[in-house]
Design an enzyme around this catalytic site. Structure first.
Site, PDB file in Angstrom:
ATOM      1  N   ASP A 127       0.844  -1.145   0.155  1.00  0.00           N
ATOM      2  CA  ASP A 127      -0.048  -0.069   0.100  1.00  0.00           C
ATOM      3  C   ASP A 127       1.029   1.205  -0.192  1.00  0.00           C
ATOM      4  O   ASP A 127       2.068   1.054   0.673  1.00  0.00           O
ATOM      5  CB  ASP A 127      -0.657  -0.056   1.313  1.00  0.00           C
ATOM      6  CG  ASP A 127      -1.988  -1.130   1.111  1.00  0.00           C
ATOM      7  OD1 ASP A 127      -2.678  -1.422   0.086  1.00  0.00           O
ATOM      8  OD2 ASP A 127      -2.306  -1.802   2.311  1.00  0.00           O
ATOM      9  N   ASP A 145      -6.775  -1.474  -4.686  1.00  0.00           N
ATOM     10  CA  ASP A 145      -7.921  -1.194  -3.859  1.00  0.00           C
ATOM     11  C   ASP A 145      -8.834  -0.023  -4.320  1.00  0.00           C
ATOM     12  O   ASP A 145     -10.192  -0.222  -4.205  1.00  0.00           O
ATOM     13  CB  ASP A 145      -7.276  -0.807  -2.339  1.00  0.00           C
ATOM     14  CG  ASP A 145      -6.735  -1.825  -1.723  1.00  0.00           C
ATOM     15  OD1 ASP A 145      -6.696  -2.750  -1.682  1.00  0.00           O
ATOM     16  OD2 ASP A 145      -5.725  -1.084  -0.900  1.00  0.00           O
TER      17      ASP A 145
END
Length: 171
Positions: A127, A145
């Site tokens: 991330d 995401d």
């Protein structure tokens, strides 16, 4: 008379180009930020709102089960494989008029495959996008995401649209 709402033998699999695009952008961006930043380093892009950072997530959304002993890696990988298979079959069965739904499914599939690759190759998802506001940090996320979230919102909107049009058809 032929049914013009069907999209033929391959359904809406033509939208897999979007899945591939999401997958490539996701993996290229993760590779870049994984090499450009150190763990939890923050580069503020928009003060008090948006930063680049590097974080590894061994869990699912919002780091769910991230503290587990490692079994969750394979559980989430299995779930991603099953969901991806269902999405492919769904895309194949869509009709010609189901473009909105095809785009939603292609986005979700691209995101699922992007995070699946990370999980299998690295044991965690990379991330790098961090949104924050008034000293509140939201969980870091990535392109995959984002694609999953946009696709899910599109799916929800499609369900409401379908329900509404279905109700008026029965009046």
């Amino acid at each position: 008379m032929p049914n013009t709402s069907t999209a033929g033998r391959f359904g809406r699999l033509g939208w897999l180009w979007l899945t591939l695009l999401v997958l490539v952008i996701d993996q290229v961006s993760k590779t870049y930020f994984d090499s450009a930043l150190t763990m939890y380093q923050r580069i503020e892009v928009i003060p008090d709102f948006f930063s680049w950072t590097l974080a590894y997530n061994t869990g699912a959304a919002f780091s769910f089960l991230a503290d587990s002993a490692g079994w969750q890696r394979w559980l989430f990988a299995l779930i991603a494989v099953v969901v991806s298979t269902v999405l492919l079959v769904w895309l194949k069965r869509l009709g010609r008029n189901d473009t909105w739904l095809a785009i939603a499914l292609a986005l979700i599939l691209g995101g699922a495959l992007g995070n699946l690759y990370d999980r299998i190759a690295y044991g965690h998802v990379i991330d790098f996008i961090l949104v924050h506001w008034e000293h509140r940090l939201f969980p870091a996320f990535n392109v995959a995401d984002s694609a999953i979230c946009v696709g899910a919102v599109m799916l929800a909107l499609d369900m409401f649209k379908s329900k509404k049009s279905g109700e008026t058809a029965h009046d």
